[in-house]
Design a protein around this motif. Sequence first.
Motif, PDB file in Angstrom:
ATOM      1  N   ASP A  89      -2.291  -7.457  -2.005  1.00 36.53           N
ATOM      2  CA  ASP A  89      -3.814  -8.133  -2.058  1.00 36.53           C
ATOM      3  C   ASP A  89      -4.649  -7.767  -3.400  1.00 36.53           C
ATOM      4  N   PRO A  90      -5.604  -8.346  -3.589  1.00 35.47           N
ATOM      5  CA  PRO A  90      -6.186  -8.303  -4.841  1.00 35.47           C
ATOM      6  C   PRO A  90      -6.608  -6.833  -5.068  1.00 35.47           C
ATOM      7  N   ASP A  91      -6.956  -6.078  -4.228  1.00 37.53           N
ATOM      8  CA  ASP A  91      -7.223  -4.604  -4.534  1.00 37.53           C
ATOM      9  C   ASP A  91      -6.209  -3.709  -4.802  1.00 37.53           C
ATOM     10  N   ILE A  92      -5.097  -4.195  -4.254  1.00 34.97           N
ATOM     11  CA  ILE A  92      -3.995  -3.381  -4.433  1.00 34.97           C
ATOM     12  C   ILE A  92      -3.368  -3.803  -6.051  1.00 34.97           C
ATOM     13  N   VAL A  93      -3.500  -5.094  -6.269  1.00 29.95           N
ATOM     14  CA  VAL A  93      -3.141  -5.687  -7.707  1.00 29.95           C
ATOM     15  C   VAL A  93      -3.829  -4.816  -8.755  1.00 29.95           C
ATOM     16  N   ARG A  94      -5.292  -4.747  -8.382  1.00 29.68           N
ATOM     17  CA  ARG A  94      -6.452  -4.210  -9.562  1.00 29.68           C
ATOM     18  C   ARG A  94      -6.135  -2.740  -9.495  1.00 29.68           C
ATOM     19  N   MET A  95      -5.822  -1.940  -8.368  1.00 30.51           N
ATOM     20  CA  MET A  95      -5.544  -0.524  -8.502  1.00 30.51           C
ATOM     21  C   MET A  95      -4.276  -0.148  -9.186  1.00 30.51           C
ATOM     22  N   PRO A 149       0.699  -1.334   0.114  1.00 32.76           N
ATOM     23  CA  PRO A 149       0.010  -0.094  -0.084  1.00 32.76           C
ATOM     24  C   PRO A 149       0.713   1.145  -0.166  1.00 32.76           C
ATOM     25  N   ALA A 150       2.052   1.448   0.743  1.00 30.61           N
ATOM     26  CA  ALA A 150       2.918   2.512   0.863  1.00 30.61           C
ATOM     27  C   ALA A 150       3.648   2.787  -0.548  1.00 30.61           C
ATOM     28  N   MET A 151       4.066   1.720  -1.060  1.00 32.29           N
ATOM     29  CA  MET A 151       4.667   1.758  -2.611  1.00 32.29           C
ATOM     30  C   MET A 151       3.612   2.133  -3.475  1.00 32.29           C
ATOM     31  N   TYR A 152       2.180   1.650  -3.361  1.00 33.42           N
ATOM     32  CA  TYR A 152       1.307   2.145  -4.248  1.00 33.42           C
ATOM     33  C   TYR A 152       1.219   3.667  -4.115  1.00 33.42           C
ATOM     34  N   GLN A 153       0.997   4.117  -2.957  1.00 35.75           N
ATOM     35  CA  GLN A 153       0.741   5.452  -2.665  1.00 35.75           C
ATOM     36  C   GLN A 153       1.989   6.410  -3.330  1.00 35.75           C
ATOM     37  N   LEU A 154       3.172   5.838  -2.976  1.00 33.92           N
ATOM     38  CA  LEU A 154       4.311   6.619  -3.663  1.00 33.92           C
ATOM     39  C   LEU A 154       4.256   6.533  -5.164  1.00 33.92           C
ATOM     40  N   ALA A 155       3.820   5.754  -5.785  1.00 30.18           N
ATOM     41  CA  ALA A 155       3.749   5.359  -7.230  1.00 30.18           C
ATOM     42  C   ALA A 155       2.535   6.653  -7.763  1.00 30.18           C
ATOM     43  N   LEU A 156       1.531   6.515  -6.897  1.00 28.88           N
ATOM     44  CA  LEU A 156       0.568   7.768  -7.242  1.00 28.88           C
ATOM     45  C   LEU A 156       1.203   9.133  -7.229  1.00 28.88           C
ATOM     46  N   MET A 157       1.772   9.207  -6.198  1.00 27.64           N
ATOM     47  CA  MET A 157       2.372  10.657  -5.891  1.00 27.64           C
ATOM     48  C   MET A 157       3.530  10.924  -6.823  1.00 27.64           C
ATOM     49  N   ASP A 158       4.243  10.062  -7.287  1.00 31.49           N
ATOM     50  CA  ASP A 158       5.331  10.303  -8.473  1.00 31.49           C
ATOM     51  C   ASP A 158       4.621  10.681  -9.666  1.00 31.49           C
ATOM     52  N   PHE A 159       3.413   9.834 -10.053  1.00 32.56           N
ATOM     53  CA  PHE A 159       2.824  10.224 -11.160  1.00 32.56           C
ATOM     54  C   PHE A 159       2.122  11.755 -11.275  1.00 32.56           C
TER      55      PHE A 159
END
Length: 297
Positions: A80-86, A48-58
Amino acid sequence: RRRHTRYPLVTGVQTCALPILDLKSRGRNQQAYDAFMISIRENPIFAPAMYQLALMDFDEGRFGESECRARTILEELRPDPDIVRMTQNHLARLSQTYTQLGEEKLSAGKLEDALDYLKRAFNLCTTMPGVACDDKLSKDLSTAHGMKYKQFLDQAKQLFQQSDLDGAEHIISLAVAYQQANRKFILSSADAVEMRKAIKQKRYGLMVDDAVKLQSDGNDEGAVNRLILAAALLQQEGLNVDSRYNSILRESGKRLFIQKAKSAKQSARDNNLKQARLDRKSTRLNSSHEWISRMPS
């Protein structure tokens, strides 16, 4: 009582995910970014933290970093499946952004930048599940690669007109290689092959020019030697025969044959050579005469 799990327990800085998101929602982006960085340093597999960083970098235009983080989530972590989908949805948006930027650069005449963005989009949609390639991207890539290929041809043509045949032939070889590497988007290299043949034809004509000059200077042997090279090129490439070719060959070849024959006989008399040696020379001369008669017409 805790249930046993093979995944790390959510402890420490991970419990701060919601407060960090609150920082982000209040526009305190740098503080939120730094906090998420601390989170993944504490637990590198916390998706989840890695995903948020990806969004902020974008959001900050750091598209390469955003892609790298998203790929890490899907290829190295166990989200988890939700993070995979997002994350897949994020990569699809990133691919579309690459395509849009590529089109903008193409319209601005910045071909190399356009190709860079379009190739990033193509790489995403061909390597990442959940990211689809579309007709728009394929069309853009065909346009951009076609423009790059044409640049090679135009450069080769310019060098050809400047009589830089070595340079022109080198650029044409690059054009052919580029077409082969991108044949999905550039269907044929026929125009490059045709230009390469024109270069070869020009080389052949220059060799015949040299032979004409050597003949006029009385250097029949030099003229014939140039025709030997011209004949090899002629046969290898299927070129058109120069109209001067046969006359130079007949005149210089005949004089050269007579000259060699006289020289051999004179050497035999002067040096009192054995008949066997004279015969060997005679054989070579006859072979030379036969070769001249077989020269392409």
